[in-house]
Design a protein around this motif. Sequence first.
Motif, PDB file in Angstrom:
ATOM      1  N   THR A 148       6.964 -12.891  12.873  1.00  0.00           N
ATOM      2  CA  THR A 148       6.764 -14.220  12.302  1.00  0.00           C
ATOM      3  C   THR A 148       5.279 -14.507  12.132  1.00  0.00           C
ATOM      4  O   THR A 148       4.847 -15.045  11.118  1.00  0.00           O
ATOM      5  N   LYS A 151       3.959 -12.585   9.124  1.00  0.00           N
ATOM      6  CA  LYS A 151       4.360 -13.241   7.874  1.00  0.00           C
ATOM      7  C   LYS A 151       3.541 -14.489   7.639  1.00  0.00           C
ATOM      8  O   LYS A 151       3.127 -14.774   6.522  1.00  0.00           O
ATOM      9  N   LEU A 152       3.316 -15.248   8.685  1.00  0.00           N
ATOM     10  CA  LEU A 152       2.552 -16.490   8.582  1.00  0.00           C
ATOM     11  C   LEU A 152       1.108 -16.222   8.163  1.00  0.00           C
ATOM     12  O   LEU A 152       0.557 -16.939   7.325  1.00  0.00           O
TER      13      LEU A 152
END
Length: 173
Positions: A148, A151-152
């Motif tokens: 995550t 991706k961020l």
Amino acid sequence: MAKNPEVNKSQSIRDYFNANPKAKSSEVVDALAKQGIAVNANLVNTVKSKHNKRQKVKKAAKKAATSQTVAETKKPEVNKTQAVRDYFKANKDAKNQEVVDALAKQGITISANYVGNIKATHNKRGQVVKKVVAKGNIGLSEIKAALTFLKLMGGIKEATEALAAAQEIREIV
């Protein structure tokens, strides 16, 4: 050749093109001259151009109306791969043919080979995650958090820069 002032030359040209859509400008000039209407090639070309533009607009409108009705009657697209994944989520030990039969009842046609490919890809991902978890003290929740974070941040380079900045802040505090 007698000129008839009551005749609309442009309308005469349009009428001729409606009757003879592939006529050349010189043909129109000659044909209207026989009817006693004097027009020149420039006027014919201008009227023909405007006529053709109107015809294109009409065709485009008709095509758009037809495509809307086709789109309204068309079935919504189904993501077959996601349907297979969802079925496997609900039925972990399902065989390929069971999935094919179950999805056929929902109106989704799919082959057993395709189901097998999706199943194999899904199983490979699970095996990779298990290998990574087995290597160290990192659990599945930490891996999900790291993914995550990547991706961020938009990529490994950006994530590395953010971690370096966080390390600097940690050292100061």
